[in-house]
Scaffold this active site. Structure first.
Site, PDB file in Angstrom:
ATOM      1  N   ASN A 268     -40.850 -37.775 -20.395  1.00  0.00           N
ATOM      2  CA  ASN A 268     -39.626 -38.541 -20.151  1.00  0.00           C
ATOM      3  C   ASN A 268     -39.345 -38.958 -21.438  1.00  0.00           C
ATOM      4  O   ASN A 268     -38.048 -39.155 -21.744  1.00  0.00           O
ATOM      5  CB  ASN A 268     -40.057 -39.660 -19.094  1.00  0.00           C
ATOM      6  CG  ASN A 268     -40.050 -39.107 -17.690  1.00  0.00           C
ATOM      7  OD1 ASN A 268     -39.732 -37.905 -17.405  1.00  0.00           O
ATOM      8  ND2 ASN A 268     -40.708 -40.015 -16.844  1.00  0.00           N
TER       9      ASN A 268
ATOM     10  N   ASP B 137     -40.497 -45.563 -19.512  1.00  0.00           N
ATOM     11  CA  ASP B 137     -40.434 -44.464 -20.609  1.00  0.00           C
ATOM     12  C   ASP B 137     -39.138 -44.199 -21.298  1.00  0.00           C
ATOM     13  O   ASP B 137     -39.225 -44.012 -22.464  1.00  0.00           O
ATOM     14  CB  ASP B 137     -40.633 -43.251 -19.721  1.00  0.00           C
ATOM     15  CG  ASP B 137     -41.939 -43.216 -19.166  1.00  0.00           C
ATOM     16  OD1 ASP B 137     -42.816 -43.835 -19.432  1.00  0.00           O
ATOM     17  OD2 ASP B 137     -41.752 -42.399 -17.851  1.00  0.00           O
TER      18      ASP B 137
ATOM     19  N   GLY C 214     -39.166 -55.800 -16.744  1.00  0.00           N
ATOM     20  CA  GLY C 214     -38.174 -55.355 -15.721  1.00  0.00           C
ATOM     21  C   GLY C 214     -36.889 -55.869 -15.895  1.00  0.00           C
ATOM     22  O   GLY C 214     -36.272 -55.831 -16.977  1.00  0.00           O
TER      23      GLY C 214
ATOM     24  N   LYS D 213     -42.525 -55.392 -21.409  1.00  0.00           N
ATOM     25  CA  LYS D 213     -41.622 -54.917 -20.423  1.00  0.00           C
ATOM     26  C   LYS D 213     -41.489 -55.844 -19.419  1.00  0.00           C
ATOM     27  O   LYS D 213     -42.409 -56.055 -18.795  1.00  0.00           O
ATOM     28  CB  LYS D 213     -41.610 -53.776 -19.966  1.00  0.00           C
ATOM     29  CG  LYS D 213     -41.671 -52.459 -21.157  1.00  0.00           C
ATOM     30  CD  LYS D 213     -41.984 -51.092 -20.590  1.00  0.00           C
ATOM     31  CE  LYS D 213     -43.308 -51.210 -19.991  1.00  0.00           C
ATOM     32  NZ  LYS D 213     -43.783 -49.707 -19.439  1.00  0.00           N
TER      33      LYS D 213
ATOM     34  N   ALA E 128     -38.033 -46.146 -16.000  1.00  0.00           N
ATOM     35  CA  ALA E 128     -37.350 -47.142 -16.868  1.00  0.00           C
ATOM     36  C   ALA E 128     -38.226 -47.613 -18.039  1.00  0.00           C
ATOM     37  O   ALA E 128     -37.601 -47.688 -19.366  1.00  0.00           O
ATOM     38  CB  ALA E 128     -37.230 -48.519 -15.848  1.00  0.00           C
TER      39      ALA E 128
HETATM   40  P1  ADP Z   1     -41.779 -50.083 -16.028  1.00  0.00           P
HETATM   41  O1  ADP Z   1     -40.848 -49.013 -15.408  1.00  0.00           O
HETATM   42  O2  ADP Z   1     -42.679 -49.385 -16.888  1.00  0.00           O
HETATM   43  O3  ADP Z   1     -42.586 -50.893 -15.085  1.00  0.00           O
HETATM   44  P2  ADP Z   1     -39.702 -51.992 -16.306  1.00  0.00           P
HETATM   45  O4  ADP Z   1     -39.379 -52.086 -15.217  1.00  0.00           O
HETATM   46  O5  ADP Z   1     -40.096 -53.463 -17.263  1.00  0.00           O
HETATM   47  O6  ADP Z   1     -40.721 -51.004 -16.899  1.00  0.00           O
HETATM   48  O7  ADP Z   1     -38.376 -51.457 -17.147  1.00  0.00           O
HETATM   49  C1  ADP Z   1     -38.423 -51.196 -18.385  1.00  0.00           C
HETATM   50  C2  ADP Z   1     -37.134 -51.639 -18.987  1.00  0.00           C
HETATM   51  O8  ADP Z   1     -35.975 -51.004 -18.401  1.00  0.00           O
HETATM   52  C3  ADP Z   1     -36.831 -53.418 -19.202  1.00  0.00           C
HETATM   53  O9  ADP Z   1     -37.595 -53.964 -19.928  1.00  0.00           O
HETATM   54  C4  ADP Z   1     -35.437 -53.435 -18.873  1.00  0.00           C
HETATM   55  O10 ADP Z   1     -34.979 -53.212 -20.504  1.00  0.00           O
HETATM   56  C5  ADP Z   1     -35.044 -52.151 -18.494  1.00  0.00           C
HETATM   57  N1  ADP Z   1     -34.919 -52.418 -16.828  1.00  0.00           N
HETATM   58  C6  ADP Z   1     -35.649 -52.594 -15.903  1.00  0.00           C
HETATM   59  N2  ADP Z   1     -35.257 -52.831 -14.686  1.00  0.00           N
HETATM   60  C7  ADP Z   1     -33.711 -53.244 -14.752  1.00  0.00           C
HETATM   61  C8  ADP Z   1     -32.954 -54.004 -14.235  1.00  0.00           C
HETATM   62  N3  ADP Z   1     -32.789 -54.155 -12.965  1.00  0.00           N
HETATM   63  N4  ADP Z   1     -31.485 -54.026 -14.888  1.00  0.00           N
HETATM   64  C9  ADP Z   1     -31.422 -53.546 -16.191  1.00  0.00           C
HETATM   65  N5  ADP Z   1     -32.284 -53.130 -16.891  1.00  0.00           N
HETATM   66  C10 ADP Z   1     -33.422 -52.835 -16.193  1.00  0.00           C
HETATM   67  O1  KDG Z   2     -43.279 -43.080 -15.766  1.00  0.00           O
HETATM   68  C1  KDG Z   2     -42.677 -42.517 -14.869  1.00  0.00           C
HETATM   69  C2  KDG Z   2     -43.854 -41.904 -14.012  1.00  0.00           C
HETATM   70  O2  KDG Z   2     -44.507 -42.418 -13.157  1.00  0.00           O
HETATM   71  C3  KDG Z   2     -43.702 -40.304 -13.755  1.00  0.00           C
HETATM   72  O3  KDG Z   2     -43.038 -39.660 -14.384  1.00  0.00           O
HETATM   73  C4  KDG Z   2     -45.123 -39.701 -13.435  1.00  0.00           C
HETATM   74  O4  KDG Z   2     -46.246 -39.759 -15.542  1.00  0.00           O
HETATM   75  C5  KDG Z   2     -46.393 -39.815 -14.228  1.00  0.00           C
HETATM   76  C6  KDG Z   2     -47.515 -40.489 -13.705  1.00  0.00           C
HETATM   77  O5  KDG Z   2     -48.642 -40.035 -14.059  1.00  0.00           O
HETATM   78  O6  KDG Z   2     -47.450 -41.355 -12.923  1.00  0.00           O
END
Ligand code: ADP
Ligand code: KDG
Length: 314
Positions: A36, A256, A226, A224, A254
């Site tokens: 990704n 990645d 979310g 990060k 997200a």
């Molecule tokens: P992961 O998927 O690794 O848990 P996050 O959920 O923190 O990571 O998402 C990574 C980044 O994607 C966040 O820091 C933010 O910038 C963006 N993101 C995640 N969720 C949202 C959302 N609901 N709206 C807008 N941007 C988002």
């Molecule tokens: O980061 C997204 C991943 O959850 C997905 O592509 C799969 O790499 C992956 C894993 O091992 O869960």
């Protein structure tokens, strides 16, 4: 060498429209955190290479075709004739609850070893990206990840580690024991707020964990958060970035996308604020559409989500 080299397990992800027990159609997609990130960078015009092992069958060919179609260099991917492709089922259990089920034990990707990575490392790269998923796959993959991080760091390559804890692969304690020393080779460490203590003392607060990482030679820690956005820590202190306001329909990938945006900003020579801005922009593209990477922007689309009204037709 390329701008970015990354390695890991490319997976076939099978997305269902409903509960797996009820049957129905499954749609295959390329997935895998490192793949990704490579796609995120390639879409923005950077030269991105992916290394690893893929099965020597139709599924392995599917994975390679997807990577090539996205402009990712797969020169150093090794085909493994004896092992199957790793599978990930993404079960849409309810409209907004997705569950993950893996079939990846003994897969081609998990058989990664140091020798598979030697040619790619020898070619060099500006950035090496790895995640905490790879060392969870097998003893050989763990050794390969440590070797690659150490070798690249010694060669002056920027090493980026995304903690990416996958609780279905290993426990938090097992992850911490491996990822804490690995983080010592990294310049950039990326973690969700609940993953930061997997590269430091269990249960320690964010500030303590960050101070520890910076003292061990990490130059940037990215947390990060979310929909709350993200936070960066460097020797100069802390900087927050808000998430872009979008309608989130699928949060897989997200993190990645965020990492790809940050590294793209680094490759373009942007300052920290600019790198974070690109990171949250790519994160927003990822959550605002379906799929791990399918909705990531091309370079001319980077400002597409700015100053827009929901439902706009452009
Ligand atoms: P992961 O998927 O690794 O848990 P996050 O959920 O923190 O990571 O998402 C990574 C980044 O994607 C966040 O820091 C933010 O910038 C963006 N993101 C995640 N969720 C949202 C959302 N609901 N709206 C807008 N941007 C988002
Ligand atoms: O980061 C997204 C991943 O959850 C997905 O592509 C799969 O790499 C992956 C894993 O091992 O869960």
């Amino acid at each position: 060498g390329p701008d970015l080299l990354t390695f890991g397990e490319a997976l076939v992800s099978l997305r269902s429209a409903g509960p797996l027990t009820a049957g129905g159609a499954l749609t295959p997609h390329l997935a895998g955190a490192e793949a990704n990130v490579a796609i995120g960078l390639a879409r923005l015009g950077h030269r991105a290479a992916f290394a690893g092992r893929v099965s020597d069958d139709e599924l392995g060919t599917f994975l390679l075709r997807q990577l090539r179609a996205e402009g990712v260099d797969v020169t150093h991917v090794v085909r493994d004739p004896g092992r199957p492709a790793g599978l990930m089922f993404l079960e849409r259990r309810t409209a907004d609850l997705t569950r993950v089920l893996y079939q990846r034990a003994g897969s081609a990707g998990s058989a990664l070893g140091v020798d598979d990575l030697r040619p790619a490392l020898a070619a060099g790269a500006r950035v090496l990206h790895l995640t905490g998923i790879t060392p969870a796959l097998s003893a050989g993959a763990r050794e390969a990840a440590g070797w690659a991080a150490e070798t690249a760091a010694r060669a002056g390559t920027l090493v980026c580690l995304d903690v990416n804890h996958r609780s279905k692969l290993w426990s938090r304690d097992a992850a911490r024991a491996v990822l804490t020393p690995l983080a010592g080779h990294a310049s950039v460490v990326v973690a969700s707020d609940d993953e930061l203590d997997l590269v430091g003392a269990p249960g320690a607060d964010e500030e303590t964990l960050v101070t520890g990482l910076l003292a061990r030679g990490v130059s940037t820690v990215l947390v990060k958060r979310g929909g709350e956005g993200a936070r960066a820590y460097t020797a100069d202190g802390r900087r927050d970035a808000a998430a872009l306001p979008v309608t989130a329909v699928d949060t897989v990938g997200a993190g990645d996308a965020f990492t790809a945006g940050y590294l793209s900003g680094h490759l373009d020579g942007l300052d920290l604020a600019g790198r974070l801005r690109r990171a949250v922009t790519l994160g927003a593209f990822a959550v605002a559409g379906h799929g791990d990477w399918e909705t990531l922007p091309r370079r001319d689309e980077l400002s597409l989500l700015d100053s827009r009204q929901p439902g706009d037709t452009l």
